[in-house]
Design a protein around this motif. Sequence first.
Motif, short mmCIF file in Angstrom:
data_model
loop_
_atom_site.label_atom_id
_atom_site.label_comp_id
_atom_site.label_asym_id
_atom_site.label_seq_id
_atom_site.Cartn_x
_atom_site.Cartn_y
_atom_site.Cartn_z
N GLY A 1 0.81 -1.21 0.00
CA GLY A 1 0.00 0.00 0.00
C GLY A 1 0.85 1.27 0.00
O GLY A 1 2.08 1.22 0.09
N ILE A 2 0.18 2.42 -0.07
CA ILE A 2 0.87 3.71 -0.11
C ILE A 2 1.68 3.90 1.18
O ILE A 2 1.18 3.65 2.29
CB ILE A 2 -0.14 4.86 -0.32
N GLY A 3 2.92 4.33 1.03
CA GLY A 3 3.79 4.57 2.18
C GLY A 3 4.41 3.32 2.76
O GLY A 3 5.16 3.40 3.74
N HIS A 4 4.14 2.15 2.18
CA HIS A 4 4.68 0.91 2.70
C HIS A 4 5.86 0.45 1.85
O HIS A 4 6.38 1.20 1.03
CB HIS A 4 3.58 -0.15 2.76
N HIS A 5 6.27 -0.79 2.02
CA HIS A 5 7.39 -1.36 1.27
C HIS A 5 7.19 -2.86 1.17
O HIS A 5 6.26 -3.41 1.78
CB HIS A 5 8.73 -1.01 1.93
N TRP A 6 8.08 -3.53 0.42
CA TRP A 6 7.84 -4.96 0.18
C TRP A 6 7.80 -5.76 1.48
O TRP A 6 7.09 -6.78 1.57
CB TRP A 6 8.90 -5.54 -0.77
N ALA A 7 8.51 -5.29 2.50
CA ALA A 7 8.57 -6.03 3.76
C ALA A 7 7.23 -6.08 4.49
O ALA A 7 7.08 -6.82 5.46
CB ALA A 7 9.63 -5.43 4.68
N ALA A 8 6.24 -5.33 4.01
CA ALA A 8 4.89 -5.47 4.57
C ALA A 8 4.40 -6.91 4.45
O ALA A 8 3.56 -7.36 5.25
CB ALA A 8 3.92 -4.53 3.85
N TRP A 9 4.94 -7.64 3.48
CA TRP A 9 4.52 -9.02 3.23
C TRP A 9 5.36 -10.04 3.98
O TRP A 9 5.13 -11.25 3.85
CB TRP A 9 4.59 -9.30 1.73
N SER A 10 6.32 -9.59 4.79
CA SER A 10 7.23 -10.52 5.47
C SER A 10 6.52 -11.62 6.26
O SER A 10 6.96 -12.78 6.22
CB SER A 10 8.16 -9.74 6.41
N ASP B 1 4.86 -14.00 -17.42
CA ASP B 1 3.72 -14.02 -18.32
C ASP B 1 2.45 -14.23 -17.50
O ASP B 1 2.19 -15.32 -17.00
CB ASP B 1 3.87 -15.14 -19.35
N ARG B 2 1.69 -13.19 -17.30
CA ARG B 2 0.43 -13.22 -16.55
C ARG B 2 0.60 -13.93 -15.21
O ARG B 2 -0.02 -14.96 -14.95
CB ARG B 2 -0.67 -13.87 -17.39
N PRO B 3 1.41 -13.39 -14.34
CA PRO B 3 1.56 -13.98 -13.00
C PRO B 3 0.30 -13.81 -12.18
O PRO B 3 -0.60 -13.03 -12.53
CB PRO B 3 2.71 -13.17 -12.40
N HIS B 4 0.21 -14.52 -11.09
CA HIS B 4 -0.79 -14.22 -10.07
C HIS B 4 -0.33 -12.95 -9.36
O HIS B 4 0.87 -12.64 -9.32
CB HIS B 4 -0.91 -15.36 -9.07
N VAL B 5 -1.28 -12.22 -8.78
CA VAL B 5 -0.92 -11.00 -8.07
C VAL B 5 -1.80 -10.86 -6.84
O VAL B 5 -2.96 -11.26 -6.83
CB VAL B 5 -1.06 -9.76 -9.00
N ALA B 6 -1.21 -10.32 -5.77
CA ALA B 6 -1.95 -9.98 -4.56
C ALA B 6 -1.50 -8.60 -4.12
O ALA B 6 -0.32 -8.26 -4.22
CB ALA B 6 -1.72 -11.01 -3.45
N GLY B 7 -2.45 -7.81 -3.62
CA GLY B 7 -2.11 -6.46 -3.20
C GLY B 7 -2.94 -6.02 -2.02
O GLY B 7 -4.04 -6.53 -1.78
N ASN B 8 -2.40 -5.06 -1.28
CA ASN B 8 -3.06 -4.50 -0.10
C ASN B 8 -3.24 -3.00 -0.30
O ASN B 8 -2.29 -2.31 -0.68
CB ASN B 8 -2.20 -4.78 1.13
N MET C 1 -4.47 2.26 14.43
CA MET C 1 -5.29 2.64 13.29
C MET C 1 -4.99 1.75 12.08
O MET C 1 -5.82 1.64 11.17
CB MET C 1 -5.04 4.10 12.92
N ILE C 2 -3.82 1.15 12.06
CA ILE C 2 -3.39 0.37 10.90
C ILE C 2 -3.52 -1.12 11.14
O ILE C 2 -3.92 -1.89 10.25
CB ILE C 2 -1.94 0.75 10.53
N LEU C 3 -3.18 -1.55 12.35
CA LEU C 3 -3.22 -2.97 12.70
C LEU C 3 -4.25 -3.20 13.80
O LEU C 3 -4.39 -2.39 14.71
CB LEU C 3 -1.85 -3.43 13.20
N ALA C 4 -4.95 -4.32 13.72
CA ALA C 4 -5.87 -4.68 14.79
C ALA C 4 -5.14 -5.31 15.97
O ALA C 4 -5.61 -5.23 17.10
CB ALA C 4 -6.93 -5.65 14.26
N MET D 1 -1.76 -8.80 6.87
CA MET D 1 -0.65 -9.75 6.83
C MET D 1 -0.01 -9.91 8.21
O MET D 1 0.47 -10.99 8.55
CB MET D 1 0.40 -9.31 5.82
N HIS D 2 0.01 -8.86 9.00
CA HIS D 2 0.56 -8.93 10.36
C HIS D 2 -0.48 -9.45 11.36
O HIS D 2 -0.13 -10.15 12.30
CB HIS D 2 1.05 -7.55 10.80
#
Length: 265
Positions: free
Chosen positions: A23-32, A83-90, A160-163, A245-246
């Motif tokens: 998401g905006i302001g995040h980085h790849w490590a959000a998916w760690s 070639d047409r990978p799967h994708v997931a996003g937050n 506000m971001i994480l439950a 994800m967290h």
Amino acid sequence: MTAAVEVVFERRGAGTPLVLLHGIGHHWAAWSPVLDRLAEAHDVIAVDLPGFGRSPVPAAGLPADMPGLVAGIVKLFAALGLDRPHVAGNSLGGAIALELAAAGAVSSATALSPAGFCTPRELRWALTVLTLHRNAARLPEPVLRSLFANPALRTLALGMILARPNRMALAEALADARALREARAFRAVARAGRGYTFAGAPTVPVTVAWGTRDRILPYRQAALARTRLPAARHLDLAGCGHVPMHDDPELVTSVILHTTGARAA
């Protein structure tokens, strides 16, 4: 690692490719929290979007709108031989994932609390909250370290971001704060997205999953997503906030793998 299009990414695992978009302001490590779980079934590529994380702002400048962002990701696919990978996003990444699905550029899309289903007032709320978090991230690092080390203060700072803020390690909380503080594309992307709504019609498998305790893009927006995407699979992420994800790594992993077909429903 970097690709020819100057995007930093982390790549793990083997199998059919799965691209993860933050998401905006995040980085790849959000998916760690889910990266290694997903890498058991896929060749996973977690991306720092242009101008976020360690990815530079493109020499030609940042895309001015969602079609530009999507075109940049399609170029990344080509640079990586995907070639047409799967994708997931937050969040923002979830909106990009849905747009990629609508463009026929991916094999499936999982969108976690995606942007594009809120009213203008709700969008202003989300951007205001994230901007306030970005301003707070400019506190001296020793102050942030002390704040995040205290469970009660961490809950106040990240609630506000994480439950479930106390499931995030101290190092991860500090890294997220740095990413938000140093996000060079934050203002430009926020400005470009002010009038954005999702209106596409994907024909590939799509899952939209929403945290029931999302306080950035509130759970009520899931109802509009159900209306606009009647053919998609819609799921509640019980007890999860905006970055699920967290909050519940196993649940998020299961949702994504069911969408890609790597795990039976």
